[in-house]
Design an enzyme around this catalytic site. Structure first.
Site, PDB file in Angstrom:
ATOM      1  N   CYS A   2       6.221 -12.428  14.849  1.00 24.17           N
ATOM      2  CA  CYS A   2       6.808 -12.903  16.152  1.00 24.17           C
ATOM      3  C   CYS A   2       7.478 -14.348  15.932  1.00 24.17           C
ATOM      4  O   CYS A   2       7.145 -15.046  15.128  1.00 24.17           O
ATOM      5  CB  CYS A   2       6.025 -13.372  17.160  1.00 24.17           C
ATOM      6  SG  CYS A   2       5.091 -11.768  18.161  1.00 24.17           S
ATOM      7  N   ARG A  27      10.644 -12.001  11.037  1.00 22.04           N
ATOM      8  CA  ARG A  27       9.355 -12.195  11.699  1.00 22.04           C
ATOM      9  C   ARG A  27       8.902 -11.154  12.562  1.00 22.04           C
ATOM     10  O   ARG A  27       7.604 -11.019  12.721  1.00 22.04           O
ATOM     11  CB  ARG A  27       9.165 -13.485  12.379  1.00 22.04           C
ATOM     12  CG  ARG A  27       9.268 -14.972  11.521  1.00 22.04           C
ATOM     13  CD  ARG A  27       9.226 -16.053  12.397  1.00 22.04           C
ATOM     14  NE  ARG A  27       7.992 -16.217  12.607  1.00 22.04           N
ATOM     15  CZ  ARG A  27       7.172 -16.976  11.973  1.00 22.04           C
ATOM     16  NH1 ARG A  27       7.543 -17.530  10.848  1.00 22.04           N
ATOM     17  NH2 ARG A  27       5.911 -17.286  12.106  1.00 22.04           N
ATOM     18  N   TRP A  75       6.662  -8.791  17.198  1.00 22.41           N
ATOM     19  CA  TRP A  75       5.996  -7.874  16.254  1.00 22.41           C
ATOM     20  C   TRP A  75       4.717  -7.764  17.089  1.00 22.41           C
ATOM     21  O   TRP A  75       3.851  -8.482  17.223  1.00 22.41           O
ATOM     22  CB  TRP A  75       5.575  -8.477  15.020  1.00 22.41           C
ATOM     23  CG  TRP A  75       5.125  -7.637  14.070  1.00 22.41           C
ATOM     24  CD1 TRP A  75       5.605  -6.799  13.090  1.00 22.41           C
ATOM     25  CD2 TRP A  75       3.731  -7.385  13.556  1.00 22.41           C
ATOM     26  NE1 TRP A  75       4.816  -6.082  12.377  1.00 22.41           N
ATOM     27  CE2 TRP A  75       3.529  -6.352  12.633  1.00 22.41           C
ATOM     28  CE3 TRP A  75       2.449  -7.725  14.262  1.00 22.41           C
ATOM     29  CZ2 TRP A  75       2.340  -5.918  12.382  1.00 22.41           C
ATOM     30  CZ3 TRP A  75       1.137  -7.550  13.910  1.00 22.41           C
ATOM     31  CH2 TRP A  75       1.079  -6.343  12.856  1.00 22.41           C
ATOM     32  N   ASN A 101       3.805 -16.919  20.229  1.00 22.32           N
ATOM     33  CA  ASN A 101       3.529 -16.100  18.772  1.00 22.32           C
ATOM     34  C   ASN A 101       2.016 -16.387  18.279  1.00 22.32           C
ATOM     35  O   ASN A 101       1.378 -17.548  18.615  1.00 22.32           O
ATOM     36  CB  ASN A 101       4.289 -16.840  17.990  1.00 22.32           C
ATOM     37  CG  ASN A 101       4.093 -16.616  16.175  1.00 22.32           C
ATOM     38  OD1 ASN A 101       3.326 -15.387  16.036  1.00 22.32           O
ATOM     39  ND2 ASN A 101       4.325 -17.291  15.335  1.00 22.32           N
ATOM     40  N   GLY A 102       1.257 -15.203  18.166  1.00 26.54           N
ATOM     41  CA  GLY A 102      -0.234 -15.360  18.044  1.00 26.54           C
ATOM     42  C   GLY A 102      -0.847 -14.470  18.654  1.00 26.54           C
ATOM     43  O   GLY A 102      -0.522 -13.333  19.320  1.00 26.54           O
ATOM     44  N   GLU A 488       2.200  -4.303  -8.081  1.00 27.13           N
ATOM     45  CA  GLU A 488       3.365  -4.886  -7.349  1.00 27.13           C
ATOM     46  C   GLU A 488       4.559  -3.939  -6.974  1.00 27.13           C
ATOM     47  O   GLU A 488       5.297  -3.893  -5.907  1.00 27.13           O
ATOM     48  CB  GLU A 488       3.845  -6.297  -7.879  1.00 27.13           C
ATOM     49  CG  GLU A 488       4.983  -7.196  -7.299  1.00 27.13           C
ATOM     50  CD  GLU A 488       4.859  -7.212  -5.864  1.00 27.13           C
ATOM     51  OE1 GLU A 488       3.793  -7.076  -5.152  1.00 27.13           O
ATOM     52  OE2 GLU A 488       5.852  -7.609  -5.175  1.00 27.13           O
ATOM     53  N   LYS A 492       6.101  -2.690  -3.645  1.00 28.82           N
ATOM     54  CA  LYS A 492       7.582  -2.669  -3.130  1.00 28.82           C
ATOM     55  C   LYS A 492       8.247  -1.450  -2.992  1.00 28.82           C
ATOM     56  O   LYS A 492       8.924  -1.147  -1.796  1.00 28.82           O
ATOM     57  CB  LYS A 492       8.341  -3.105  -4.353  1.00 28.82           C
ATOM     58  CG  LYS A 492       8.333  -4.649  -4.866  1.00 28.82           C
ATOM     59  CD  LYS A 492       8.786  -5.495  -3.932  1.00 28.82           C
ATOM     60  CE  LYS A 492       7.691  -5.955  -2.680  1.00 28.82           C
ATOM     61  NZ  LYS A 492       6.790  -6.841  -2.887  1.00 28.82           N
ATOM     62  N   GLU A 495       6.669  -0.303   0.729  1.00 31.36           N
ATOM     63  CA  GLU A 495       6.772  -0.891   2.023  1.00 31.36           C
ATOM     64  C   GLU A 495       8.303  -0.517   2.397  1.00 31.36           C
ATOM     65  O   GLU A 495       8.598  -0.796   3.675  1.00 31.36           O
ATOM     66  CB  GLU A 495       6.423  -2.443   1.858  1.00 31.36           C
ATOM     67  CG  GLU A 495       7.251  -3.126   0.970  1.00 31.36           C
ATOM     68  CD  GLU A 495       6.933  -4.586   0.890  1.00 31.36           C
ATOM     69  OE1 GLU A 495       6.292  -5.079   1.780  1.00 31.36           O
ATOM     70  OE2 GLU A 495       6.965  -5.111  -0.213  1.00 31.36           O
ATOM     71  N   HIS A 511     -10.180   8.504 -14.753  1.00 35.07           N
ATOM     72  CA  HIS A 511     -11.511   8.509 -13.898  1.00 35.07           C
ATOM     73  C   HIS A 511     -11.313   9.068 -12.705  1.00 35.07           C
ATOM     74  O   HIS A 511     -11.911   8.798 -11.675  1.00 35.07           O
ATOM     75  CB  HIS A 511     -12.081   7.162 -13.860  1.00 35.07           C
ATOM     76  CG  HIS A 511     -12.415   6.481 -15.302  1.00 35.07           C
ATOM     77  ND1 HIS A 511     -13.231   7.084 -16.174  1.00 35.07           N
ATOM     78  CD2 HIS A 511     -11.678   5.638 -16.047  1.00 35.07           C
ATOM     79  CE1 HIS A 511     -13.559   6.618 -17.174  1.00 35.07           C
ATOM     80  NE2 HIS A 511     -12.414   5.794 -17.314  1.00 35.07           N
ATOM     81  N   LYS A 610       7.571 -10.581   8.329  1.00 33.27           N
ATOM     82  CA  LYS A 610       7.446 -11.291   6.967  1.00 33.27           C
ATOM     83  C   LYS A 610       6.141 -12.095   6.681  1.00 33.27           C
ATOM     84  O   LYS A 610       5.640 -12.454   5.849  1.00 33.27           O
ATOM     85  CB  LYS A 610       8.815 -12.295   6.821  1.00 33.27           C
ATOM     86  CG  LYS A 610       8.834 -13.056   5.731  1.00 33.27           C
ATOM     87  CD  LYS A 610       9.210 -12.199   4.677  1.00 33.27           C
ATOM     88  CE  LYS A 610       9.441 -13.165   3.291  1.00 33.27           C
ATOM     89  NZ  LYS A 610       9.221 -12.334   2.183  1.00 33.27           N
TER      90      LYS A 610
HETATM   91  O1  M6R Z   1       3.618 -15.384   2.890  1.00 33.08           O
HETATM   92  P1  M6R Z   1       2.406 -14.770   2.257  1.00 33.08           P
HETATM   93  O2  M6R Z   1       2.671 -14.560   0.676  1.00 33.08           O
HETATM   94  O3  M6R Z   1       0.897 -15.351   2.416  1.00 33.08           O
HETATM   95  O4  M6R Z   1       2.320 -13.414   2.417  1.00 33.08           O
HETATM   96  C1  M6R Z   1       1.466 -12.405   2.009  1.00 33.08           C
HETATM   97  C2  M6R Z   1       1.879 -10.892   2.461  1.00 33.08           C
HETATM   98  O5  M6R Z   1       1.999 -10.755   3.659  1.00 33.08           O
HETATM   99  C3  M6R Z   1       3.111 -10.563   1.679  1.00 33.08           C
HETATM  100  O6  M6R Z   1       3.129 -10.955   0.136  1.00 33.08           O
HETATM  101  C4  M6R Z   1       3.708  -9.050   1.789  1.00 33.08           C
HETATM  102  O7  M6R Z   1       2.600  -8.408   1.102  1.00 33.08           O
HETATM  103  C5  M6R Z   1       5.102  -8.802   1.227  1.00 33.08           C
HETATM  104  N1  M6R Z   1       5.755  -8.813   2.310  1.00 33.08           N
HETATM  105  C6  M6R Z   1       5.142  -7.730   0.318  1.00 33.08           C
HETATM  106  O8  M6R Z   1       6.261  -7.578  -0.016  1.00 33.08           O
END
Ligand code: M6R
Length: 615
Positions: A2, A27, A75, A101-102, A488, A492, A495, A511, A610
């Site tokens: 948000c 956000r 969000w 927001n929250g 990672e 990527k 997501e 395993h 984000k």
């Molecule tokens: O802002 P942060 O690094 O604490 O965020 C952590 C995760 O939410 C963030 O890395 C998320 O996994 C990414 N969007 C992935 O690409």
């Protein structure tokens, strides 16, 4: 999670609010809305499900006048994304409007009480309860809006950043913050309010970050009044000067922020190491570490708490710190750590690793460790965000604003800072030789150039993306320093393309996961020349023997894997501990191009936001 925007001043509020919402759309992007007090003195709220563009379209034929307003991009947490649940929310009398927001944890209890007092609710949100509560307090106590907000914040439990306006007072916005970020931009006779500085920077670089528990009165044309958690007026308000530029917030000719951010990495990593590694590669300096030398020298253990991509960077940090400093490191999912009863002592250091510096779980993990006596150190990107302000010390990764929801340049920035930290602490402890420090630090300085070399394979990676877009499942394998890079790479792809992908330590595959291998499921293997190269080669053979298709990331000039794998991408040779900085680049590009071919919204993938400021 948000985004909030607000404006009060001499200009028309609507264009500022809309532009601010676009800046904050990363956000949250399931619905958005604005509330403005018009020149006729009406409090108008316009809301729409979907992106900010949908709101603009909806509002285009409405009264958009007014020099005061608040806005929100959502969000969803409580209630599905629709026009009704979108913010801002009116109070019962429609005199007040509020954005939030929250999450409010005790909203059901408060709602039941307000229902008994005759309040009715139109949305399913926790937010509507807050605005109704404020109105109820103001009407029953006959107090000012400020006092009502203060009292309401005493009664609500949870995380919030709120902004409230009152139709009867078009010269005031009241804002409050608890565990969700809020920034006030200070202009010439005008104020800008936002969840982070990105909507503010084009108007002013002077900002005030609200602290937890603070409430502020933002009056038109008057000095700002901030009240601390005890309700005391603050005589001295800290004004921070931002150094962000507007170009950093634009796509700069790229179709997506993610692609721009991938291609920015040679520059962002050069910025990250600038002034921190001497030109002869013999000295590394991170002032946050140097100033706390004793803490690092005497640490019995380092705990890295993080989420998502940052957690993956943390896993690489564990290898680096254990290799160079001989200090045991545990890497914790912040969300798990905070709800365990972890053993933490004053001899421990907790590193809170976070791009945004706002992730609720990481913030809570650091607070827990701090309470238990640990020294808490932040490694973040967003300057002035909550985590750096809650830690004892830390350092920034300095990679500039990351707007794409999928983290790319922040990941490589985090790994770079962790590498410098490991070298520096290792040197201070005498656990890393001058020769090793020189070799690794010099290689770090080469990384920007080597990444540029990898970009020469961009069109080859685009072709590979075309070949692999058919797949419904992917396996990513890596070992040692590159196991986190495999995790990672898989994240990527997941997501942004919505293709299921699993990252695995290559040897662990046999395993269980090996059962999945067939010619339908591609396996991406990071098989660079490291200390387990031969083992990885045999893992590739195991995949091939079962009819799997292999795309391997190999060291330039590799002759063994290139004969076995179906496709290869070469990366230049570098110190083993730095290889994830290179191997992650083609994986970022591969995920990006697959997602584009699949027609996904790369910068704003479904269900994601984000910065995750809620649990
Ligand atoms: O802002 P942060 O690094 O604490 O965020 C952590 C995760 O939410 C963030 O890395 C998320 O996994 C990414 N969007 C992935 O690409």
């Amino acid at each position: 999670m948000c985004g909030i925007v607000g404006y009060i001043g001499k200009r028309e509020a609507y264009p500022i609010l809309i532009q601010g919402l676009h800046r904050l759309e990363y956000r949250g992007y399931d619905s958005s809305g604005v509330a403005m007090i018009s020149t006729k003195g009406e409090l108008n709220i316009y809301k729409s499900k979907g992106k900010v563009d949908a709101l603009e379209h909806y509002a285009s034929d409405k009264d958009l006048s007014g020099t005061i307003g608040i806005a929100h991009t959502r969000w969803a947490t409580h209630g599905e994304p629709n026009d009704t649940n979108a913010h801002p929310h009116y109070s019962q009398s429609k005199r007040l409007a509020l954005v939030h927001n929250g999450t409010i944890e005790n909203y059901t209890v408060l709602k039941v009480a307000l229902l008994k007092h005759g309040y009715t609710f139109v949305s399913e949100t926790d937010t509507e309860v807050v605005v109704q509560l404020i109105e109820y307090i103001r009407d029953t106590n006959h107090c000012s809006l400020f006092d009502a907000v203060k009292e309401a914040t005493r009664q609500i439990v949870g995380a919030y950043a709120i902004a409230v306006i009152d139709k009867e007072n078009p010269d005031q916005i009241i804002v409050a913050r608890q565990s969700s970020p809020l920034v006030i931009g200070v202009g010439e006779d005008e104020y800008f309010i936002a969840s982070d500085a990105t909507p503010i920077i084009e108007y002013t670089n002077k900002v005030v970050y609200l602290n937890d528990g603070e409430v502020a009165i933002v009056n038109r044309g008057e000095p700002l009044h901030v009240f601390d958690a005890q309700g005391e007026s603050k005589d001295c308000i800290d004004i921070t000067e931002l150094r962000m530029s507007i170009e950093e917030l634009e796509k700069g000719g790229y179709p997506h922020f993610m692609l721009k951010e991938i291609f920015e990495q040679p520059k962002t990593l050069a910025d990250c190491i600038s002034g921190r590694i001497s030109s002869d590669g013999k000295r590394v300096v991170l002032s946050g570490v140097v100033m706390n030398k004793e803490k690092f020298l005497n640490a019995h253990r380092i705990i890295i708490a993080a989420c998502g991509t940052s957690w993956h960077a943390g896993l690489i940090g564990k290898h680096l710190i254990e290799d160079f400093c001989r200090i045991p490191v545990e890497v914790e999912y912040a969300s798990e750590f905070r709800y365990r009863n972890p053993v933490v002592t004053e001899h421990d250091i907790l590193i809170a690793l976070s791009q945004s510096g706002e992730t609720a779980d990481t913030l809570a993990a650091l607070e827990l460790a701090k309470k238990k006596g640990a020294f808490v150190f932040g490694i973040c990107n967003v300057i002035g965000s909550s985590i750096p302000r809650a830690t004892h010390s830390g350092c920034y990764i300095h990679v500039g604003p990351e707007i794409g929801v999928a983290s790319t340049k922040a990941f490589t920035g985090q790994v770079t800072v962790l590498a410098m930290l490991a070298l520096l602490v290792g040197q201070m402890k005498g656990t890393v030789s001058d020769e090793t420090l020189h070799r690794v630090a010099s290689d770090l300085r080469r990384v920007p150039k080597l990444i540029k070399d990898i970009f020469k394979m961009d069109s080859q990676i685009q072709d590979l993306a075309k070949i692999f877009t058919y797949a419904h499942n992917f396996l990513y394998l890596g070992r040692g320093y590159n196991y986190p890079a495999a995790l990672e790479g898989a994240l990527k792809l997941k997501e942004i393309s919505y293709i299921h992908a699993e990252g695995y330590p290559a040897a662990e595959m046999k395993h269980g996961t090996i059962a999945l291998i067939d010619n339908e499921m591609p396996t991406v293997v990071i098989a660079i020349k490291d200390n387990v190269y031969e083992k990885t080669v045999s893992n590739i053979q195991q995949v091939k023997a079962r009819g799997g298709r292999v795309l391997a990331i190999v060291t330039e000039g590799d002759e063994i894997v290139s004969k076995m794998a179906d496709y290869i991408i070469e990366v230049p040779e570098i110190a083993e501990c730095l290889t994830p900085l290179l191997t992650s680049i083609p994986l970022q590009l591969l995920a990006y191009y697959i997602a584009v071919i699949k027609g996904r919204n790369v910068d704003q993938p479904r269900n994601l936001a984000k910065s995750v400021t809620v649990e």
